[in-house]
Design an enzyme around this catalytic site. Structure first.
Site, PDB file in Angstrom:
ATOM      1  N   SER A 106       0.842  -1.195   0.000  1.00  0.00           N
ATOM      2  CA  SER A 106       0.000   0.000   0.000  1.00  0.00           C
ATOM      3  C   SER A 106       0.887   1.258   0.000  1.00  0.00           C
ATOM      4  O   SER A 106       1.826   1.327  -0.800  1.00  0.00           O
ATOM      5  CB  SER A 106      -0.946  -0.073   1.217  1.00  0.00           C
ATOM      6  OG  SER A 106      -1.987   0.845   1.088  1.00  0.00           O
ATOM      7  N   ASP A 222      -9.754  -4.875  -5.126  1.00  0.00           N
ATOM      8  CA  ASP A 222      -9.032  -4.198  -4.052  1.00  0.00           C
ATOM      9  C   ASP A 222      -9.943  -3.296  -3.206  1.00  0.00           C
ATOM     10  O   ASP A 222      -9.891  -3.295  -1.987  1.00  0.00           O
ATOM     11  CB  ASP A 222      -7.890  -3.374  -4.663  1.00  0.00           C
ATOM     12  CG  ASP A 222      -6.996  -2.761  -3.615  1.00  0.00           C
ATOM     13  OD1 ASP A 222      -5.984  -3.378  -3.268  1.00  0.00           O
ATOM     14  OD2 ASP A 222      -7.319  -1.656  -3.112  1.00  0.00           O
ATOM     15  N   HIS A 277      -8.284  -5.004  -0.419  1.00  0.00           N
ATOM     16  CA  HIS A 277      -7.054  -4.297  -0.053  1.00  0.00           C
ATOM     17  C   HIS A 277      -6.456  -4.762   1.278  1.00  0.00           C
ATOM     18  O   HIS A 277      -5.246  -4.853   1.414  1.00  0.00           O
ATOM     19  CB  HIS A 277      -7.300  -2.788  -0.005  1.00  0.00           C
ATOM     20  CG  HIS A 277      -6.033  -1.999   0.127  1.00  0.00           C
ATOM     21  ND1 HIS A 277      -5.099  -1.939  -0.882  1.00  0.00           N
ATOM     22  CD2 HIS A 277      -5.511  -1.284   1.158  1.00  0.00           C
ATOM     23  CE1 HIS A 277      -4.074  -1.206  -0.490  1.00  0.00           C
ATOM     24  NE2 HIS A 277      -4.300  -0.794   0.750  1.00  0.00           N
TER      25      HIS A 277
END
Ligand code: NAG
Ligand code: NAG
Ligand code: NAG
Ligand code: NAG
Length: 296
Positions: A106, A222, A277
């Site tokens: 990330s 995601d 995610h």
């Protein structure tokens, strides 16, 4: 090897011993050390599963799990984090002449790229970007983690200001409807991507080009990185249509070296469906199928 076999037998034995020891050493020290960089609002604890799995499947691998800028301090500016973490990574790198591998998850993947581009004394073999907003972010999923109530349409009013640039998210907020403000206020992403030329642009590109492999992992489920293609340098055009990496100027004009990496077989774009995610770093099969094969 050919030379080896023409050696006389007396020397052969010692050569064989040396070869055996070398093989043993290669087995023990076979894998380069790995540095892990965590995402926003979390810390090194969130990367423990990846760390353990690498050590389990690639025994002997030394893993450094960065514990700086955890929790709220992950909101500090991107350049500050790149510099501080980069100094640590340079220190680690200096101990391994054969290079290290780098994995950022990330926001950590964007910090990692910042380090690769700005530290000539960090020698990275494989860099894996695990669902990172490499081309920027324009979506509420990310925002609500940190700024509940802020709407994506009006977030630019905060982020494209001197004050807004004091947060990491502001540094890579990329509003397709306010590109002029993005270019004039954002102090990080337009420069890191050589969208705006600077005295450092050539260094940024040359440093990225030293990678042996660049692996860009992301996927359509995601739900936080928006558009998800940003994890692979795709992004919105001015009407929110996603334009893939290969149609972007950053690739076509080879601004940071993506095209050269691709044309020399060093760019790996990996799309994995079915992963939210917050699961990338928690999912063992992601490590087994998409991280380990690139770590040597
Ligand atoms: C790496 O380079 C930076 C400057 O770019 C320097 O400040 C740092 O001390 C260097 N680190 C090592 C370990 O050489
Ligand atoms: C590099 O790391 C070692 C071990 O953690 C530490 O003792 C040393 O001070 C560091 N050097 C620099 C230049 O940061
Ligand atoms: C949006 O942009 C794309 C690509 O530039 C174009 O093909 C499409 O017609 C545009 N759509 C609208 C609604 O303007
Ligand atoms: C774990 O990753 C696999 C792909 O390797 C994916 O198919 C699966 O849906 C993921 N599971 C979760 C819970 O995210």
């Amino acid at each position: 090897m050919v030379n080896f076999f023409v050696l006389r037998s007396s020397k052969m034995e010692s050569k064989l011993t040396v070869l055996g020891v070398l093989l043993l050493v290669t087995q023990i020290l076979g894998y380069r050390p790995v540095v892990l960089i965590h995402g926003i609002m979390t810390g090194s604890g969130s990367m423990e599963m990846i760390s353990h799995r690498i050590q389990e499947k690639h025994p002997g691998t030394i893993v450094y799990n960065v514990n700086r800028f955890e929790s709220w301090s992950s909101l500090e500016t991107m350049w500050h984090q790149v510099l501080e973490i980069g100094l640590d990574v340079a220190n680690i790198s200096s101990r391994y002449p054969e290079g290290i591998n780098l994995i950022g998850y990330s926001q950590g993947g964007l910090i990692a790229r910042g380090i690769v581009e700005t530290f000539p004394n960090v020698s990275v073999s494989t860099f894996i970007s695990l669902s990172s907003p490499q081309a920027g972010q324009y979506g509420a999923g990310f925002l609500h983690l940190v700024f509940p109530g802020l709407l994506k349409d009006s977030a630019y009013e905060l982020f494209y200001s001197r004050v807004g640039q004091h947060t990491s998210v502001g540094n890579y907020w990329n509003d397709p409807y306010h590109q002029t403000l993005f270019e004039s206020y954002s102090v990080f992403l337009p420069y890191l991507n050589n969208h705006i030329k600077s005295a450092k642009s050539d260094d940024f590109k040359n440093n990225l080009l030293k990678l042996k492999r660049l692996v860009l992992i992301g996927g359509p489920d995601d739900n936080v990185i928006t558009p998800w293609q940003s994890s692979q340098f795709g992004y919105y055009n001015t009407n929110e249509t996603v334009i893939e990496m290969k149609e972007q100027d950053i690739y076509r004009e080879d601004r940071i070296g993506l095209r050269a990496l691709d044309e020399s077989g060093r760019l790996h774009v990996v799309t994995v469906p079915g992963v939210n995610h917050f699961s990338w770093h928690m999912n063992v099969s992601i490590v087994d199928d998409y991280l380990l094969p690139f770590l040597d």
